[in-house]
Design a protein around this motif. Structure first.
Motif, PDB file in Angstrom:
ATOM      1  N   GLU A 260       0.852  -1.175   0.000  1.00 45.93           N
ATOM      2  CA  GLU A 260       0.000   0.000   0.000  1.00 45.93           C
ATOM      3  C   GLU A 260       0.895   1.234   0.000  1.00 45.93           C
ATOM      4  O   GLU A 260       2.102   1.147   0.215  1.00 45.93           O
ATOM      5  CB  GLU A 260      -0.932  -0.029   1.204  1.00 45.93           C
ATOM      6  CG  GLU A 260      -1.917  -1.190   1.118  1.00 45.93           C
ATOM      7  CD  GLU A 260      -2.972  -1.174   2.207  1.00 45.93           C
ATOM      8  OE1 GLU A 260      -2.967  -0.235   3.035  1.00 45.93           O
ATOM      9  OE2 GLU A 260      -3.792  -2.095   2.228  1.00 45.93           O
ATOM     10  N   GLN A 261       0.305   2.385  -0.230  1.00 44.94           N
ATOM     11  CA  GLN A 261       1.063   3.629  -0.369  1.00 44.94           C
ATOM     12  C   GLN A 261       1.997   3.873   0.804  1.00 44.94           C
ATOM     13  O   GLN A 261       3.157   4.253   0.614  1.00 44.94           O
ATOM     14  CB  GLN A 261       0.093   4.808  -0.546  1.00 44.94           C
ATOM     15  CG  GLN A 261       0.762   6.138  -0.824  1.00 44.94           C
ATOM     16  CD  GLN A 261       1.173   6.888   0.444  1.00 44.94           C
ATOM     17  OE1 GLN A 261       0.646   6.632   1.532  1.00 44.94           O
ATOM     18  NE2 GLN A 261       2.127   7.775   0.322  1.00 44.94           N
ATOM     19  N   ALA A 262       1.540   3.655   2.010  1.00 49.56           N
ATOM     20  CA  ALA A 262       2.365   3.919   3.197  1.00 49.56           C
ATOM     21  C   ALA A 262       3.607   3.031   3.221  1.00 49.56           C
ATOM     22  O   ALA A 262       4.689   3.476   3.637  1.00 49.56           O
ATOM     23  CB  ALA A 262       1.537   3.712   4.466  1.00 49.56           C
ATOM     24  N   ASP A 263       3.473   1.781   2.768  1.00 52.50           N
ATOM     25  CA  ASP A 263       4.621   0.865   2.716  1.00 52.50           C
ATOM     26  C   ASP A 263       5.672   1.363   1.728  1.00 52.50           C
ATOM     27  O   ASP A 263       6.867   1.349   2.007  1.00 52.50           O
ATOM     28  CB  ASP A 263       4.179  -0.537   2.294  1.00 52.50           C
ATOM     29  CG  ASP A 263       3.172  -1.148   3.243  1.00 52.50           C
ATOM     30  OD1 ASP A 263       3.384  -1.056   4.463  1.00 52.50           O
ATOM     31  OD2 ASP A 263       2.178  -1.713   2.753  1.00 52.50           O
ATOM     32  N   ILE A 264       5.211   1.794   0.561  1.00 53.72           N
ATOM     33  CA  ILE A 264       6.129   2.279  -0.468  1.00 53.72           C
ATOM     34  C   ILE A 264       6.811   3.558  -0.006  1.00 53.72           C
ATOM     35  O   ILE A 264       8.022   3.731  -0.164  1.00 53.72           O
ATOM     36  CB  ILE A 264       5.384   2.505  -1.795  1.00 53.72           C
ATOM     37  CG1 ILE A 264       4.847   1.161  -2.316  1.00 53.72           C
ATOM     38  CG2 ILE A 264       6.285   3.171  -2.830  1.00 53.72           C
ATOM     39  CD1 ILE A 264       3.870   1.287  -3.452  1.00 53.72           C
ATOM     40  N   GLU A 265       6.054   4.452   0.601  1.00 52.90           N
ATOM     41  CA  GLU A 265       6.636   5.702   1.094  1.00 52.90           C
ATOM     42  C   GLU A 265       7.675   5.431   2.175  1.00 52.90           C
ATOM     43  O   GLU A 265       8.750   6.041   2.192  1.00 52.90           O
ATOM     44  CB  GLU A 265       5.546   6.627   1.624  1.00 52.90           C
ATOM     45  CG  GLU A 265       6.098   7.976   2.081  1.00 52.90           C
ATOM     46  CD  GLU A 265       5.022   8.919   2.583  1.00 52.90           C
ATOM     47  OE1 GLU A 265       5.365  10.076   2.864  1.00 52.90           O
ATOM     48  OE2 GLU A 265       3.845   8.506   2.696  1.00 52.90           O
ATOM     49  N   SER A 266       7.395   4.516   3.077  1.00 54.47           N
ATOM     50  CA  SER A 266       8.363   4.165   4.133  1.00 54.47           C
ATOM     51  C   SER A 266       9.656   3.628   3.533  1.00 54.47           C
ATOM     52  O   SER A 266      10.755   3.990   3.956  1.00 54.47           O
ATOM     53  CB  SER A 266       7.777   3.122   5.083  1.00 54.47           C
ATOM     54  OG  SER A 266       6.721   3.658   5.816  1.00 54.47           O
ATOM     55  N   TYR A 267       9.520   2.761   2.526  1.00 58.04           N
ATOM     56  CA  TYR A 267      10.706   2.194   1.885  1.00 58.04           C
ATOM     57  C   TYR A 267      11.516   3.281   1.173  1.00 58.04           C
ATOM     58  O   TYR A 267      12.743   3.341   1.301  1.00 58.04           O
ATOM     59  CB  TYR A 267      10.309   1.098   0.895  1.00 58.04           C
ATOM     60  CG  TYR A 267      11.489   0.598   0.108  1.00 58.04           C
ATOM     61  CD1 TYR A 267      12.483  -0.164   0.727  1.00 58.04           C
ATOM     62  CD2 TYR A 267      11.635   0.909  -1.231  1.00 58.04           C
ATOM     63  CE1 TYR A 267      13.589  -0.605   0.015  1.00 58.04           C
ATOM     64  CE2 TYR A 267      12.729   0.463  -1.955  1.00 58.04           C
ATOM     65  CZ  TYR A 267      13.706  -0.293  -1.328  1.00 58.04           C
ATOM     66  OH  TYR A 267      14.794  -0.722  -2.026  1.00 58.04           O
ATOM     67  N   LEU A 268      10.829   4.148   0.419  1.00 60.07           N
ATOM     68  CA  LEU A 268      11.546   5.211  -0.288  1.00 60.07           C
ATOM     69  C   LEU A 268      12.247   6.150   0.686  1.00 60.07           C
ATOM     70  O   LEU A 268      13.388   6.564   0.451  1.00 60.07           O
ATOM     71  CB  LEU A 268      10.585   5.988  -1.190  1.00 60.07           C
ATOM     72  CG  LEU A 268      10.059   5.219  -2.403  1.00 60.07           C
ATOM     73  CD1 LEU A 268       9.022   6.047  -3.149  1.00 60.07           C
ATOM     74  CD2 LEU A 268      11.188   4.798  -3.326  1.00 60.07           C
ATOM     75  N   ASN A 269      11.603   6.485   1.793  1.00 60.05           N
ATOM     76  CA  ASN A 269      12.254   7.326   2.806  1.00 60.05           C
ATOM     77  C   ASN A 269      13.462   6.617   3.404  1.00 60.05           C
ATOM     78  O   ASN A 269      14.482   7.243   3.686  1.00 60.05           O
ATOM     79  CB  ASN A 269      11.264   7.733   3.896  1.00 60.05           C
ATOM     80  CG  ASN A 269      10.469   8.951   3.489  1.00 60.05           C
ATOM     81  OD1 ASN A 269      11.024   9.972   3.115  1.00 60.05           O
ATOM     82  ND2 ASN A 269       9.157   8.832   3.536  1.00 60.05           N
TER      83      ASN A 269
END
Length: 138
Positions: A10-19
């Motif tokens: 989900e979006q939050a997972d992808i954002e956490s990984y990119l950060n």
């Protein structure tokens, strides 16, 4: 060094990984967001890119990664009957804040990366979900 806890992100997972990646490799100091690139020209003699922005800034670099993604411009296909459709049509690139699909009949056209992410989220709340796919990506 990243622990994925699900196969469908989900979006939050992808954002956490990119950060995580940005912090891990100290990239934040080299990222400029909300910046319009107005030109990118390759100087053959110097073997460098010359970049200009809408604010008048100029940059040079050896490697240029645009990373614009497919959603840099919304693609709304010309589907017969689209103009006479009486339901609400939205694009994942311009998601309205007031849209609530809870219990609704939802049709999704496209199964690209964003479409797939939306389908996963919509399946949890839509009353009926139909997915239309023109052809497989691979």
């Amino acid at each position: 060094e990243w622990d994925w806890n699900t196969r469908y992100l989900e979006q939050a997972d992808i954002e956490s990984y990119l950060n995580h990646v940005v912090d891990r490799y100290d990239l934040r100091r080299d990222i400029q967001i909300n910046t319009e690139v107005t030109s990118a020209e390759f100087d053959e003699q110097r073997k460098l890119w010359q970049i200009r922005t809408s604010t008048g800034e100029a940059f040079t670099c050896r490697y240029l990664v645009t990373a614009l993604g497919l959603l840099a411009k919304s693609n709304i296909p010309d589907i017969p009957g689209r103009d006479s459709f009486s339901g609400r049509m939205v694009h994942t690139n311009a998601w309205p804040e007031d849209l609530d699909i809870t219990g609704k009949r939802v049709g999704v056209i496209g199964t690209g990366s964003t479409g797939t992410q939306f389908i996963i989220a919509a399946a949890k709340m839509a009353g009926h979900l139909t997915v239309f796919q023109r052809s497989p990506q691979y």
